[in-house]
Write an enzyme that holds these catalytic residues in place. Structure first.
Site, short mmCIF file in Angstrom:
data_model
loop_
_atom_site.label_atom_id
_atom_site.label_comp_id
_atom_site.label_asym_id
_atom_site.label_seq_id
_atom_site.Cartn_x
_atom_site.Cartn_y
_atom_site.Cartn_z
N ARG A 1 0.83 -1.21 0.00
CA ARG A 1 0.00 0.00 0.00
C ARG A 1 0.87 1.26 0.00
O ARG A 1 0.55 2.26 0.65
CB ARG A 1 -0.95 0.03 1.21
N SER B 1 -11.26 -0.15 3.21
CA SER B 1 -10.41 -0.50 4.35
C SER B 1 -9.71 0.75 4.89
O SER B 1 -8.99 1.42 4.16
CB SER B 1 -9.37 -1.54 3.94
N GLU C 1 -5.01 4.21 6.41
CA GLU C 1 -4.73 4.09 4.97
C GLU C 1 -5.14 5.32 4.17
O GLU C 1 -4.39 5.77 3.30
CB GLU C 1 -5.42 2.84 4.42
#
Length: 339
Positions: A166, A239, A335
């Protein structure tokens, strides 16, 4: 066509959390020329230029004193085809999931596991988005970006992007590069990635013994729809936390306390823990505080039930981080981008 700039534009429809916030200035760029105009206009107005894709990885905590530029460029083209390996290029403003479906419609394999991910093509490399065993880096062939420091176009190959979990160069040097178009190396012969348990289970349940890439895409869409709320019905950014990487010693200690710990050994000796398991075990799944909460089916997803503010979402996230750190000794990383 000249760039059209609006003032005091609401950004609610441009972020999937559905948070109300406004930008001092707003414009949409349909081509490279308009991006250049936006850079010049931001300098003239004395405000930063903030690039906006699909708004699916974003938490707006206040009004934005900037020229917000939404990437609206469109175009998909095949640029290489040797009969097996096909390189397909898409403009940054192309919506991601329709692009995946377009590639499948061309008979190309590689993007099926990344179906139904929100956002745009241009945003995908920034996060090195991934799902069900596939990441952008696995199908990446290159991209073209504008370097805002030099004003020049730069071509990036796989190594130059410095992809991680990520993560990428573009995330670590946020704001320097504007991604204009991205290229993907896909295959005509299917090489399906079916290691993810629920994916195999869905195919078995539907009596699909020899799945095609389109079958895998349908399975992924079905699984995501069951686990993740549709932002059009319930505001969210997917998420919210990364799966944390911890030492093997910490993971072993947690296994002694929790026999059902969800953990995955990594090649470098670290262990990746399931953030959703940590949050659920800490008691946050289904929690609600006014109009902000944790989804009842997926503990990784924070949701806006209607009128939540970005600050309220961030406060809940920080409370979850503190509780998980206290209970498990693990620090969760947020995130989405916080603005």
């Amino acid at each position: 066509m000249s760039l059209i700039i609006e003032q005091n534009r609401s950004l609610r429809e441009f972020n999937t959390f559905g948070v109300e916030a406004s930008s001092a200035y707003f414009a949409e760029a349909h081509d490279d020329q308009q991006i250049g105009e936006a850079l010049a206009q931001a300098q003239h107005l004395g405000v930063p230029l903030l690039i906006l894709g699909g708004g699916s990885n974003l938490v707006l905590t206040a009004n934005v004193n900037a020229l917000v530029l939404r990437m609206a460029s469109r175009g998909i083209r095949v640029i290489e085809d040797d009969g097996e390996r096909v390189v397909i290029e898409a403009e940054a403003g192309e919506p991601w999931h329709p692009f995946v479906l377009h590639s499948l419609g061309l008979g190309l394999c590689g993007l099926e596991n990344l179906s139904l991910i929100p956002g745009t093509v241009g945003a995908a490399p920034i996060q090195n988005v991934g799902a069900y065993g596939v990441e952008i880096k696995d199908v990446f062939a290159g991209l073209t970006a504008l370097d805002r420091q030099t004003g020049r176009l730069v071509e990036f190959d796989l190594q130059a992007c410095q992809f991680g979990y990520r993560d990428s160069l573009f995330k670590r040097q946020a704001g320097r590069y504007i991604i204009l178009r991205v290229r993907f190396a896909l295959q005509r012969t299917a090489n399906l990635k079916l290691e993810y348990g629920p994916l195999r289970q869905w195919l078995v349940q539907h009596a699909i013994q020899s799945p095609t890439p389109m079958d895998v895409s349908r399975a992924v869409c079905a699984i995501r729809s069951e686990k993740l709320p549709d932002p059009r019905q319930l505001g969210n950014a997917g998420s919210f936390f990364k799966n944390p990487l911890v030492s093997a010693a910490l993971a072993d200690g947690l296994r002694q306390r929790f026999a059902d710990l969800v953990a995955f050994a990594q090649d470098d000796g670290q262990v990746k823990l399931a953030a959703g398991w940590l949050i659920e075990r800490a008691g946050w799944k289904g929690y609600r505080r006014g109009d902000v909460g944790v989804h009842r089916l997926q503990a990784l997803v924070l949701v806006n039930y209607g009128q939540a503010t970005g600050r309220q979402i961030l406060q809940l996230a920080e409370d979850i981080q503190a509780d998980v750190a206290e209970q498990f000794g693990v620090q969760l990383e947020i995130e989405p981008n916080i603005i």
